[in-house]
Motif scaffolding. Sequence first.
Motif, short mmCIF file in Angstrom:
data_model
loop_
_atom_site.label_atom_id
_atom_site.label_comp_id
_atom_site.label_asym_id
_atom_site.label_seq_id
_atom_site.Cartn_x
_atom_site.Cartn_y
_atom_site.Cartn_z
N ASP A 281 0.82 -0.79 -0.05
CA ASP A 281 0.29 -0.16 0.01
C ASP A 281 0.48 1.44 -0.08
O ASP A 281 1.85 1.24 0.31
N LEU A 282 -0.03 2.86 -0.19
CA LEU A 282 0.96 3.59 -0.79
C LEU A 282 1.90 4.25 0.94
O LEU A 282 2.87 4.45 0.53
N ALA A 283 0.82 4.15 2.16
CA ALA A 283 2.17 4.37 3.65
C ALA A 283 3.08 3.25 3.83
O ALA A 283 4.26 4.11 4.03
N GLU A 284 2.84 1.80 3.45
CA GLU A 284 3.54 0.94 3.88
C GLU A 284 5.07 1.59 1.74
O GLU A 284 6.15 1.63 2.61
N LEU A 285 4.53 1.63 1.45
CA LEU A 285 5.81 1.63 0.04
C LEU A 285 6.27 3.05 0.97
O LEU A 285 8.00 3.35 0.43
N GLN A 286 5.83 4.37 0.91
CA GLN A 286 6.54 5.79 1.65
C GLN A 286 7.78 5.76 2.27
O GLN A 286 8.69 5.90 2.50
N ARG A 287 7.55 4.48 3.59
CA ARG A 287 8.52 4.95 4.72
C ARG A 287 9.21 4.24 4.42
O ARG A 287 10.39 4.08 4.28
N ALA A 288 9.37 3.14 3.51
CA ALA A 288 10.25 2.34 2.13
C ALA A 288 11.09 2.72 2.09
O ALA A 288 12.31 2.81 2.29
N LEU A 289 10.54 4.14 0.69
CA LEU A 289 11.07 4.67 0.39
C LEU A 289 12.40 5.59 0.89
O LEU A 289 12.93 5.81 0.43
N ALA A 290 11.73 6.31 2.82
CA ALA A 290 12.04 7.47 2.81
C ALA A 290 13.64 7.00 3.62
O ALA A 290 14.03 7.79 4.50
N LYS A 291 13.27 5.75 4.06
CA LYS A 291 14.83 5.29 4.70
C LYS A 291 16.17 5.85 3.68
O LYS A 291 15.87 5.39 2.63
#
Length: 415
Positions: A281-291
């Motif tokens: 999902d979008l939120a999970e993807l955004q958290r992963a990419l923010a690492k």
Amino acid sequence: MTTDSAAPNLIVVGGGPAGLMAAEAARAAGATVALYDAMGSVGRKFLIAGKGGLNLTHSEPFADFVARFGARAANVREWLQVFDADALRAWARGLGVETFVGSSGRVFPQDLKAAPLLRGWVRRLREQGVQFHVNRRFVGWDAHGNLRFADRDGVEQTVAAAACVLALGGASWPVLGSDGAWVAPLTERGIDIVALQPANCGFDVDWTAHFAQRHAGAPLKPVILQWRSIDGSMQTRQGEFVITASGVEGSLIYAASADLRDAIARDGEVVIHLDLAPATDLAELQRALAKPRGKRSFGEHLRRQAGLDGVKAGLIYETLDKTALTDTALLARTIKSLPLRLRRARPVAEAISTAGGVRLEALNAQLMLRALPSVFCAGEMLDWEAPTGGYLLTASMASGLIAGRGAAQWLSDRA
């Protein structure tokens, strides 16, 4: 020019599934039948379609099956009430070909092959008395209403018949005989014809030269396609398709092709959206990419955190510039809804099938042309279309059955 004075009372023109079924139905109803085809043997497109496993029909419920025919669902429903998916499977069984339902709901012969079924069908038709004439291209009618055929050398022959069934196909795969050349002679006779268009087709995208060279031929899977149907509603479907040097093609694109083609005709182009990471999902993807990515390249970061590499990563680079790639929120939204601008449908000759053709309102319930009594039409040359999945074949054969029976009845009524 020669004249065949010993022609049967019904001529079927076209040796595809619709024409063969028309010949079978008419012969069973008592007509004497001869079938003419432009190619050196019948069923050429049928054989090619079966190379990857012949998809005969689909097992879904009748109402869902009918709904696949879009604007012409009500018309095709009448054909399918006479010959539906179950009837087709029973018909194949009568030729000694058992079928099975695949995981997608599609129905195939047990051996997946088209050739044994076609050989058995043609053999049975010959045994039933149907005459076959190949390398005879329909070119219209003469001044007396006789059918005109030309051989490979262009030498014409006229054939007199009390009735005929035209099953001439659309304009896709012209090398196999369906070239749409019949439009001109029918138009000259005043028949209302909707312009032939590609169906189940690919589309052009203005790729950069780098992307096209690097990724042409690459499959894109799994992805979710989102598009707006011609009635304005949003449609979503998961599947796969292929990147080509000029754009996109494949099963997921074909499923939406009628809406996309019509939108381009209306608006000049159409934008679709792709979810390149359907399992995240979008939120999970955004958290992963923010690492933090540390010393890793952006491509390696995209692969590790979003599971994107190869052609999917290529699409991101094709869509976002270097500055936009650093915007984590924008990058995540793009991965989940990547816009793709389709410029035009690929030419009809490349399409899987054809839309347009003889307008159904020009025909009666037996598929006889109102303006040309004794002339019946069937199959893909009629103004309807279907998605891939066995729908086109089933409805083509159903229309052939109705036209063949109708022609035989018309002859009987005038005997």
